[in-house]
Enzyme design. Sequence first.
Site, PDB file in Angstrom:
ATOM      1  N   ASP A  97       0.791  -1.230   0.000  1.00 61.18           N
ATOM      2  CA  ASP A  97       0.000   0.000   0.000  1.00 61.18           C
ATOM      3  C   ASP A  97       0.824   1.282   0.000  1.00 61.18           C
ATOM      4  OD1 ASP A  97       1.103  -0.028   2.506  1.00 61.18           O
ATOM      5  OD2 ASP A  97      -0.718  -0.695   3.510  1.00 61.18           O
ATOM      6  N   GLU A 119      -0.142  -9.141  -1.241  1.00 56.20           N
ATOM      7  CA  GLU A 119      -0.775  -8.619  -0.018  1.00 56.20           C
ATOM      8  C   GLU A 119      -1.991  -7.745  -0.373  1.00 56.20           C
ATOM      9  OE1 GLU A 119       0.858  -5.725   3.088  1.00 56.20           O
ATOM     10  OE2 GLU A 119       1.486  -7.624   3.958  1.00 56.20           O
ATOM     11  N   GLU A 133      -2.310   5.108   2.860  1.00 53.58           N
ATOM     12  CA  GLU A 133      -2.170   3.702   2.443  1.00 53.58           C
ATOM     13  C   GLU A 133      -3.498   3.039   2.082  1.00 53.58           C
ATOM     14  OE1 GLU A 133      -0.665   5.065   5.070  1.00 53.58           O
ATOM     15  OE2 GLU A 133       1.487   4.788   4.745  1.00 53.58           O
ATOM     16  N   HIS A 214       5.395   5.520  13.231  1.00 57.17           N
ATOM     17  CA  HIS A 214       5.762   6.398  12.112  1.00 57.17           C
ATOM     18  C   HIS A 214       4.593   6.820  11.229  1.00 57.17           C
ATOM     19  CE1 HIS A 214       5.234   3.379   8.917  1.00 57.17           C
ATOM     20  NE2 HIS A 214       5.626   2.513   9.822  1.00 57.17           N
ATOM     21  N   ARG A 216       1.717   8.535   9.146  1.00 57.65           N
ATOM     22  CA  ARG A 216       1.479   9.931   8.796  1.00 57.65           C
ATOM     23  C   ARG A 216       0.233  10.516   9.461  1.00 57.65           C
ATOM     24  NH1 ARG A 216       4.112  11.895   3.870  1.00 57.65           N
ATOM     25  NH2 ARG A 216       5.723  10.366   3.446  1.00 57.65           N
ATOM     26  N   HIS A 246      12.169   5.770  13.219  1.00 54.69           N
ATOM     27  CA  HIS A 246      12.077   5.859  11.755  1.00 54.69           C
ATOM     28  C   HIS A 246      12.821   7.097  11.254  1.00 54.69           C
ATOM     29  CE1 HIS A 246      10.125   6.148   7.811  1.00 54.69           C
ATOM     30  NE2 HIS A 246       9.638   4.931   8.001  1.00 54.69           N
TER      31      HIS A 246
HETATM   32  C1  UD1 Z   1       6.376   4.898   3.778  1.00 58.48           C
HETATM   33  C2  UD1 Z   1       5.002   4.404   3.311  1.00 58.48           C
HETATM   34  C3  UD1 Z   1       4.294   3.650   4.425  1.00 58.48           C
HETATM   35  C4  UD1 Z   1       5.173   2.563   4.999  1.00 58.48           C
HETATM   36  C5  UD1 Z   1       6.473   3.164   5.434  1.00 58.48           C
HETATM   37  C6  UD1 Z   1       7.391   2.094   5.959  1.00 58.48           C
HETATM   38  C7  UD1 Z   1       3.849   5.784   1.678  1.00 58.48           C
HETATM   39  C8  UD1 Z   1       2.884   6.863   1.459  1.00 58.48           C
HETATM   40  N1  UD1 Z   1       4.151   5.525   2.949  1.00 58.48           N
HETATM   41  O1  UD1 Z   1       6.171   5.931   4.722  1.00 58.48           O
HETATM   42  O2  UD1 Z   1       3.124   3.064   3.899  1.00 58.48           O
HETATM   43  O3  UD1 Z   1       4.524   1.992   6.130  1.00 58.48           O
HETATM   44  O4  UD1 Z   1       7.095   3.814   4.313  1.00 58.48           O
HETATM   45  O5  UD1 Z   1       8.460   2.616   6.627  1.00 58.48           O
HETATM   46  O6  UD1 Z   1       4.334   5.174   0.740  1.00 58.48           O
HETATM   47  N2  UD1 Z   1      13.859   8.538   5.046  1.00 58.48           N
HETATM   48  C9  UD1 Z   1      15.249   8.458   4.987  1.00 58.48           C
HETATM   49  N3  UD1 Z   1      15.830   7.249   4.721  1.00 58.48           N
HETATM   50  C10 UD1 Z   1      15.108   6.109   4.533  1.00 58.48           C
HETATM   51  C11 UD1 Z   1      13.699   6.198   4.607  1.00 58.48           C
HETATM   52  C12 UD1 Z   1      13.091   7.422   4.861  1.00 58.48           C
HETATM   53  O7  UD1 Z   1      15.933   9.433   5.175  1.00 58.48           O
HETATM   54  O8  UD1 Z   1      15.700   5.055   4.312  1.00 58.48           O
HETATM   55  C13 UD1 Z   1      13.235   9.847   5.324  1.00 58.48           C
HETATM   56  C14 UD1 Z   1      13.356  10.804   4.119  1.00 58.48           C
HETATM   57  O9  UD1 Z   1      13.516  12.110   4.578  1.00 58.48           O
HETATM   58  C15 UD1 Z   1      11.987  10.630   3.441  1.00 58.48           C
HETATM   59  C16 UD1 Z   1      11.089  10.468   4.662  1.00 58.48           C
HETATM   60  O10 UD1 Z   1      11.844   9.666   5.559  1.00 58.48           O
HETATM   61  O11 UD1 Z   1      11.642  11.749   2.624  1.00 58.48           O
HETATM   62  C17 UD1 Z   1       9.731   9.864   4.412  1.00 58.48           C
HETATM   63  O12 UD1 Z   1       9.803   8.666   3.637  1.00 58.48           O
HETATM   64  P1  UD1 Z   1       8.465   8.161   2.859  1.00 58.48           P
HETATM   65  O13 UD1 Z   1       8.776   6.896   2.177  1.00 58.48           O
HETATM   66  O14 UD1 Z   1       7.922   9.282   2.039  1.00 58.48           O
HETATM   67  O15 UD1 Z   1       7.408   7.959   4.004  1.00 58.48           O
HETATM   68  P2  UD1 Z   1       7.311   6.923   5.193  1.00 58.48           P
HETATM   69  O16 UD1 Z   1       6.779   7.667   6.325  1.00 58.48           O
HETATM   70  O17 UD1 Z   1       8.571   6.148   5.374  1.00 58.48           O
HETATM   71  N1  UDP Z   2      11.763  -3.245  11.070  1.00 59.82           N
HETATM   72  C1  UDP Z   2      13.157  -3.310  10.926  1.00 59.82           C
HETATM   73  N2  UDP Z   2      13.933  -2.452  11.668  1.00 59.82           N
HETATM   74  C2  UDP Z   2      13.404  -1.543  12.541  1.00 59.82           C
HETATM   75  C3  UDP Z   2      11.983  -1.476  12.663  1.00 59.82           C
HETATM   76  C4  UDP Z   2      11.195  -2.335  11.904  1.00 59.82           C
HETATM   77  O1  UDP Z   2      13.674  -4.129  10.160  1.00 59.82           O
HETATM   78  O2  UDP Z   2      14.162  -0.817  13.200  1.00 59.82           O
HETATM   79  C5  UDP Z   2      10.926  -4.155  10.244  1.00 59.82           C
HETATM   80  C6  UDP Z   2       9.804  -4.879  10.954  1.00 59.82           C
HETATM   81  O3  UDP Z   2      10.236  -6.127  11.452  1.00 59.82           O
HETATM   82  C7  UDP Z   2       8.750  -5.044   9.866  1.00 59.82           C
HETATM   83  C8  UDP Z   2       8.968  -3.824   8.995  1.00 59.82           C
HETATM   84  O4  UDP Z   2      10.264  -3.324   9.299  1.00 59.82           O
HETATM   85  O5  UDP Z   2       8.997  -6.184   9.059  1.00 59.82           O
HETATM   86  C9  UDP Z   2       7.907  -2.804   9.289  1.00 59.82           C
HETATM   87  O6  UDP Z   2       8.235  -1.615   8.692  1.00 59.82           O
HETATM   88  P1  UDP Z   2       7.450  -0.272   8.977  1.00 59.82           P
HETATM   89  O7  UDP Z   2       6.939  -0.266  10.389  1.00 59.82           O
HETATM   90  O8  UDP Z   2       8.347   0.831   8.556  1.00 59.82           O
HETATM   91  O9  UDP Z   2       6.263  -0.315   7.932  1.00 59.82           O
HETATM   92  P2  UDP Z   2       4.792  -0.919   7.926  1.00 59.82           P
HETATM   93  O10 UDP Z   2       4.873  -2.354   8.308  1.00 59.82           O
HETATM   94  O11 UDP Z   2       3.985  -0.115   8.884  1.00 59.82           O
HETATM   95  O12 UDP Z   2       4.350  -0.696   6.528  1.00 59.82           O
END
Ligand code: UD1
Ligand code: UDP
Length: 383
Positions: A97, A119, A133, A214, A216, A246
Site C-alpha cells: 500500500d 498482499e 495507504e 511512524h 502519517r 524511523h
Molecule cells: C512509507 C510508506 C508507508 C510505509 C512506510 C514504511 C507511503 C505513502 N508511505 O512511509 O506506507 O509503512 O514507508 O516505513 O508510501 N527517510 C530516509 N531514509 C530512509 C527512509 C526514509 O531518510 O531510508 C526519510 C526521508 O527524509 C523521506 C522520509 O523519511 O523523505 C519519508 O519517507 P516516505 O517513504 O515518504 O514515508 P514513510 O513515512 O517512510
Molecule cells: N523493522 C526493521 N527495523 C526496525 C523497525 C522495523 O527491520 O528498526 C521491520 C519490521 O520487522 C517489519 C517492517 O520493518 O517487518 C515494518 O516496517 P514499517 O513499520 O516501517 O512499515 P509498515 O509495516 O507499517 O508498513
Amino acid sequence: MSTKVLSIFGTRPEAIKMAPLIKQMEADAGIDSVVCVTGQHQQMLDQVLELFAIEPDHNLAVMTANQTLNGLASRLIASLDEVLASVQPDRVLVHGDTTTASAAALAAFHRRIPIGHVEAGLRTRDLAQPWPEEMNRRVVDVMSDLMFAPTPSSKERLAEETLQGRVVVTGNTVIDAPNLTPARIDSDPALRASLDARLPFIDGTRPMLLVTGHRRESFGTGFANICAALGDLAELGTVQIVYPVHLNPNVRGPVQASLGARRNVHLIDPLDYLGFVRLMQRASLILTDSGGVQEEAPALGKPVLVMRDVTERPEAVAAGTVRLVGTQREAIVRAVSALVDDPRERERFAHRVNPYGDGEASRRIVAALTGRPFDEFASELAG
Ligand code: UD1
Ligand code: UDP
C-alpha cells in the site's frame, strides 16, 4: 517460454516481504525475474537488500529528504515508465500500500501490462486511516488482474468490491523466511550474542517495551500524545523503553525533542531486520503502529498493543495477541502498565499464533504466476 516478471518495490517493509518471493522466482525455470527498486527509502531499503542478498537490476533512487507524496509520486511515474519501456515485462508485481505500489501499478496500467498485487485485500474501510495507504491499496486492486490475498478474510473483503481480477489466498510472504530470521537467530548462539552486543544498554533482567511509530495520520497531535505517554511510562520506572526511530524527519524531530534526554528511554536508529527480529524476541511487550510488526510479533509469541483506532489486520486481534489502544496518552499508559505490572496477564496475552501464513506463500504465488495447481492457504483461525 518463461514469463518475464518485473517486481517493483521501494520501502523497507515491501523489501522484507518481497524478498522470499524474489528468491522463489529466481529459482523457478518458468519465471524470468527482474527487480526494480524505486529507492523510496534509501538507507532502510539498502539494509534489507543486503541481508537477503538481492541485487536489483534497476535502482531509481527517487528519495529526497522530507519528500512530499506528490513529488515522490511524480518522480516514480516518470522514472518507472522508462524501466517498463526497456524491460517490457509480461507482468508487473507490486506489494501492499505504499506510494511506490500505487504509482508502479498506474504506470504499468497505462502501458497495458498485467499487474499482480501481493498482499491484496487489506482494508480498514476508512480512507483516513492509515493515510494515504488505504487509498493506495484500493486503487492497486482496481487495476490488478491477479490479487494475492494473504488470508481468507482479506479475500472476503475483496469480494465486497467491484473488481475484475482473480483472487487467490496465499498466506503472507512475511512468514516465509524462517531460516533467514527467527530460526536463524535461534539456531546460532554466536549470531545472537553479536546482535545483543550491539545494544549493550539493555538490562536483560527488567521488562522491556519495544516501540515503533511512524504513521502519517499520527503526525502532530498523535505523536505528541504518544511521546507524552512514553514519558509517563519512563517516569514510572517499571519498564525500559527501546525505540528504533524511523528516519522520517517528521517522526525523528518530535520524538528526539520530547524523549531524547529521558532516563529509561533508549532512542536508536532503525535496525537491520535481523537486529530488529532479535529485539522483538527480547521484548516483554511491543507498542507499535506498524503493519508488518502486527504480523510478525504474534508468530514470535509477543503481545502487541497497536497505537491505532482501526487495523486492516484483524486476524491477530481475533486471536487475542494484538489489542488496539489508539493514540491517547492515558489509554496507552494504562494498557502498557496493566501488562507490565501483571506478568500472568502478559503470559495469557502472549500465546504464539500464526494466522497470517504457513511459510508457503511465495510458492503459491509462483504457482499462480506459472499456471500450476496449488491449494490455497487456510488460516488456522478459519471457521
Ligand atoms: C512509507 C510508506 C508507508 C510505509 C512506510 C514504511 C507511503 C505513502 N508511505 O512511509 O506506507 O509503512 O514507508 O516505513 O508510501 N527517510 C530516509 N531514509 C530512509 C527512509 C526514509 O531518510 O531510508 C526519510 C526521508 O527524509 C523521506 C522520509 O523519511 O523523505 C519519508 O519517507 P516516505 O517513504 O515518504 O514515508 P514513510 O513515512 O517512510
Ligand atoms: N523493522 C526493521 N527495523 C526496525 C523497525 C522495523 O527491520 O528498526 C521491520 C519490521 O520487522 C517489519 C517492517 O520493518 O517487518 C515494518 O516496517 P514499517 O513499520 O516501517 O512499515 P509498515 O509495516 O507499517 O508498513
